[in-house]
Enzyme design. Structure first.
Site, PDB file in Angstrom:
ATOM      1  N   LYS A  28       0.829  -1.212   0.000  1.00  0.00           N
ATOM      2  CA  LYS A  28       0.000   0.000   0.000  1.00  0.00           C
ATOM      3  C   LYS A  28       0.857   1.254   0.000  1.00  0.00           C
ATOM      4  O   LYS A  28       0.633   2.177  -0.795  1.00  0.00           O
ATOM      5  CB  LYS A  28      -0.918  -0.050   1.239  1.00  0.00           C
ATOM      6  N   SER A  29       1.844   1.303   0.873  1.00  0.00           N
ATOM      7  CA  SER A  29       2.696   2.503   0.973  1.00  0.00           C
ATOM      8  C   SER A  29       3.381   2.790  -0.361  1.00  0.00           C
ATOM      9  O   SER A  29       3.479   3.933  -0.802  1.00  0.00           O
ATOM     10  CB  SER A  29       3.786   2.293   2.030  1.00  0.00           C
ATOM     11  N   ARG A  33       2.875   5.976  -3.258  1.00  0.00           N
ATOM     12  CA  ARG A  33       4.036   6.789  -3.664  1.00  0.00           C
ATOM     13  C   ARG A  33       4.277   6.713  -5.160  1.00  0.00           C
ATOM     14  O   ARG A  33       4.657   7.702  -5.789  1.00  0.00           O
ATOM     15  CB  ARG A  33       5.275   6.345  -2.875  1.00  0.00           C
ATOM     16  N   GLY A 101      -4.772   7.646   5.508  1.00  0.00           N
ATOM     17  CA  GLY A 101      -3.883   8.586   6.203  1.00  0.00           C
ATOM     18  C   GLY A 101      -2.645   8.907   5.387  1.00  0.00           C
ATOM     19  O   GLY A 101      -2.186  10.054   5.327  1.00  0.00           O
ATOM     20  N   SER A 173       7.832   9.184  12.241  1.00  0.00           N
ATOM     21  CA  SER A 173       6.703   9.023  11.323  1.00  0.00           C
ATOM     22  C   SER A 173       7.172   9.151   9.880  1.00  0.00           C
ATOM     23  O   SER A 173       7.652  10.208   9.454  1.00  0.00           O
ATOM     24  CB  SER A 173       5.628  10.079  11.604  1.00  0.00           C
ATOM     25  N   GLN A 175       5.229   9.177   7.410  1.00  0.00           N
ATOM     26  CA  GLN A 175       4.305  10.067   6.690  1.00  0.00           C
ATOM     27  C   GLN A 175       4.761  11.515   6.811  1.00  0.00           C
ATOM     28  O   GLN A 175       4.733  12.269   5.840  1.00  0.00           O
ATOM     29  CB  GLN A 175       2.879   9.898   7.226  1.00  0.00           C
ATOM     30  N   ASP A 321       2.417  -0.933  11.922  1.00  0.00           N
ATOM     31  CA  ASP A 321       1.091  -1.378  11.469  1.00  0.00           C
ATOM     32  C   ASP A 321       0.795  -2.821  11.862  1.00  0.00           C
ATOM     33  O   ASP A 321      -0.301  -3.319  11.615  1.00  0.00           O
ATOM     34  CB  ASP A 321       0.987  -1.238   9.946  1.00  0.00           C
ATOM     35  N   LYS A 348      -4.218   5.795  14.901  1.00  0.00           N
ATOM     36  CA  LYS A 348      -4.251   5.155  13.577  1.00  0.00           C
ATOM     37  C   LYS A 348      -5.712   5.139  13.102  1.00  0.00           C
ATOM     38  O   LYS A 348      -6.505   5.955  13.552  1.00  0.00           O
ATOM     39  CB  LYS A 348      -3.652   3.746  13.665  1.00  0.00           C
ATOM     40  N   ARG A 352      -5.946   1.738  18.218  1.00  0.00           N
ATOM     41  CA  ARG A 352      -5.666   0.301  18.098  1.00  0.00           C
ATOM     42  C   ARG A 352      -5.338  -0.353  19.430  1.00  0.00           C
ATOM     43  O   ARG A 352      -5.519  -1.571  19.580  1.00  0.00           O
ATOM     44  CB  ARG A 352      -4.558   0.060  17.064  1.00  0.00           C
TER      45      ARG A 352
HETATM   46  C1  S3P Z   1       2.899   4.872   6.346  1.00  0.00           C
HETATM   47  C2  S3P Z   1       3.487   5.224   7.521  1.00  0.00           C
HETATM   48  C3  S3P Z   1       3.006   4.814   8.846  1.00  0.00           C
HETATM   49  C4  S3P Z   1       1.976   3.687   8.747  1.00  0.00           C
HETATM   50  C5  S3P Z   1       1.005   3.894   7.655  1.00  0.00           C
HETATM   51  C6  S3P Z   1       1.705   3.990   6.308  1.00  0.00           C
HETATM   52  C7  S3P Z   1       3.468   5.350   5.073  1.00  0.00           C
HETATM   53  O1  S3P Z   1       2.427   5.927   9.486  1.00  0.00           O
HETATM   54  O2  S3P Z   1       1.293   3.558   9.968  1.00  0.00           O
HETATM   55  O3  S3P Z   1       0.070   2.823   7.592  1.00  0.00           O
HETATM   56  O4  S3P Z   1       3.105   4.822   4.006  1.00  0.00           O
HETATM   57  O5  S3P Z   1       4.300   6.275   5.125  1.00  0.00           O
HETATM   58  P1  S3P Z   1       3.346   6.926  10.371  1.00  0.00           P
HETATM   59  O6  S3P Z   1       4.519   7.198   9.566  1.00  0.00           O
HETATM   60  O7  S3P Z   1       2.512   8.130  10.593  1.00  0.00           O
HETATM   61  O8  S3P Z   1       3.630   6.164  11.621  1.00  0.00           O
END
Ligand code: S3P
Length: 438
Positions: A28-29, A33, A101, A173, A175, A321, A348, A352
């Site tokens: 997914k990540s 991207r 998110g 993080s 993200q 995760d 999250k 969780r």
């Molecule tokens: C992600 C980063 C994580 C993760 C999320 C995906 C990403 O969040 O929990 O499911 O794709 O960069 P954080 O970086 O906010 O912890």
């Protein structure tokens, strides 16, 4: 999305074992991207192994709304016709990122330096999640961003000129790191981002694939703004976070072994393997020789007795995760498992820590919430029962795996959001041997 969520339910009968060979859906990540970087690159980006889940499709729709042509010759194959760094245009309406998110936070970074205004919204869960963590550093760079009590809707005023930042992140993080790096592409000067602990580095790896120069030294990434991106091929590996449900299922019930093919094993993602091995798990990782920017491997798991552990805090961001499914392993392990330094789990897709504690207690597992963690007393028999997933995909899938431990049937409510990350979960769970009806 939330309207139908309450109606979907999993019913599980206890199952004794899992087995076989499974291929996981795309990461997914990395899928998010690939779309974003492909969208602002020059030329075409061919993505294979794309995750066709609700979250990634929300990113895809947002980019289309901003003028990027994206073809999907097949479900998992995507061709992004990049518009170049300055080629995006204003969407006619707020961008709705659903439950995602990663999509909203990375897009806030990407849109902070555009000439046009943007408004970003999401579903009920996303509208409760903190956005100041990205807005603050971006404002320091010169962006003009309004959040609503720190949450979405997020409004970005276009036309700001961004300058470089040396950002020392207060939290681990990926993200936040990625949002700042995406904004830094539009800033004058060289930016740096320093993280307190390593987090997933997919953005850094993929930026390099798109021809961007950046350096990484210990915990600091440094990148000059103004660099163009060149379209490329992205091979998305299987999602380790989806494989995690089957890795734990294998630890609990694969007497004859369970193999997961072509899984992404980037070391910034695989903290779960370390934690399970500390518990006594029998897991073999066989790297694929031709792995590209992201390491890929087959993972072979065989069941073994597990014992409780105290999780080293340094592993928390590397397994962020995977805690819901790790807590199911902890319920099976003999003795006590303690997790601390994991307060992020409260913000999250659901809280969780709270959702897992309530679910485990409903099945008779003794556990205690800590301010930033949990203590679970494992190794006692689990009963069947009724679980609320709180609309969180990973809570729903974790308790489905718990049917390898329960004495009676399980009902898991509110499971529609499994479609945000792993639409094929029910089919693959059945293929592995779980008795799941949806
Ligand atoms: C992600 C980063 C994580 C993760 C999320 C995906 C990403 O969040 O929990 O499911 O794709 O960069 P954080 O970086 O906010 O912890």
């Amino acid at each position: 999305m939330t309207g139908t969520a309450a109606k979907r339910r999993y019913r599980l009968q206890p199952s004794a074992s899992v087995r076989g060979e499974l291929r996981m859906p795309g990461d997914k990540s990395i899928s998010h991207r690939a779309l974003m970087l492909g969208g602002i690159a020059q030329g075409v980006t061919e993505v294979s192994g794309f995750l066709a889940s609700e979250d990634c499709l929300a990113t895809l729709s947002a980019l289309r709304a901003m003028g990027v042509t994206i073809e999907r010759p097949q479900q998992t194959q995507v061709r992004v016709h990049g518009v170049g760094r300055d080629g995006l245009s204003a969407a006619g309406a707020p961008l709705d990122l659903g439950n995602a998110g990663t999509a909203i936070r990375l897009l806030i970074g990407l849109l902070a330096g555009q000439r046009f205004d943007s408004t970003l919204i999401g579903d009920a869960s996303l509208m409760r999640r903190p956005m100041e963590r990205v807005a603050q550093p971006l404002r320091t760079m010169g962006a003009r961003i309004d959040t609503t009590d720190g949450k979405p809707p997020v409004h970005i005023h276009g036309g700001a000129s961004l300058s470089a930042i040396d950002y020392v992140m207060p939290m681990a993080s990926a993200q936040v790191k990625s949002a700042v790096l995406l904004a830094a592409l539009y800033a004058s000067g060289t930016s740096s981002v320093t993280e307190p602990a390593p987090t997933r580095d997919h953005t850094e790896r993929m930026l390099r694939d798109f021809g961007v120069e950046l350096t990484q030294q210990q915990r600091t990434v440094r990148m000059a703004g103004g660099q163009p991106l060149r379209g490329c091929r992205v091979e998305v590996p299987g999602d380790f976070s989806s494989a995690a449900f089957f890795i734990v299922a294998g630890c609990l019930g694969a007497r004859d072994g369970l193999t997961l093919r072509d899984v992404g094993v980037n070391p910034t993602r695989t903290g779960l393997l370390d934690m399970l091995r500390m518990m006594g798990a029998n897991i073999e990782v066989r790297p694929r020789a031709d792995s590209s920017a992201e390491p890929i491997a087959d993972i072979h798991v065989r069941s073994s007795p597990l014992r409780g552990i105290r999780v080293p805090e340094a592993l928390v961001p590397l397994a962020i995760d995977e805690f819901p499914i790790f807590f199911i392993a902890a319920a099976a392990a003999s003795g006590e498992t303690v997790v601390t330094g994991a307060g992020e789990l409260r913000v999250k897709e659901s809280d969780r820590l709270g959702a897992m504690a309530r679910g485990l207690q409903a099945l008779g597992v003794s556990c205690e919430l800590l301010p930033e963690g949990i203590r679970i007393i494992g190794g006692t028999p689990l009963r069947g029962g009724h679980i609320e997933s709180d609309g969180d995909h990973r809570i729903a899938m974790s308790f489905a795996v718990a049917s390898l431990l329960t004495a009676g049937p399980l009902e898991i409510d509110d499971v529609a959001n499994v479609g945000t990350s792993f639409p094929d979960f029910p089919a693959l769970a059945r293929a592995a041997g779980l008795k799941l009806e949806d």
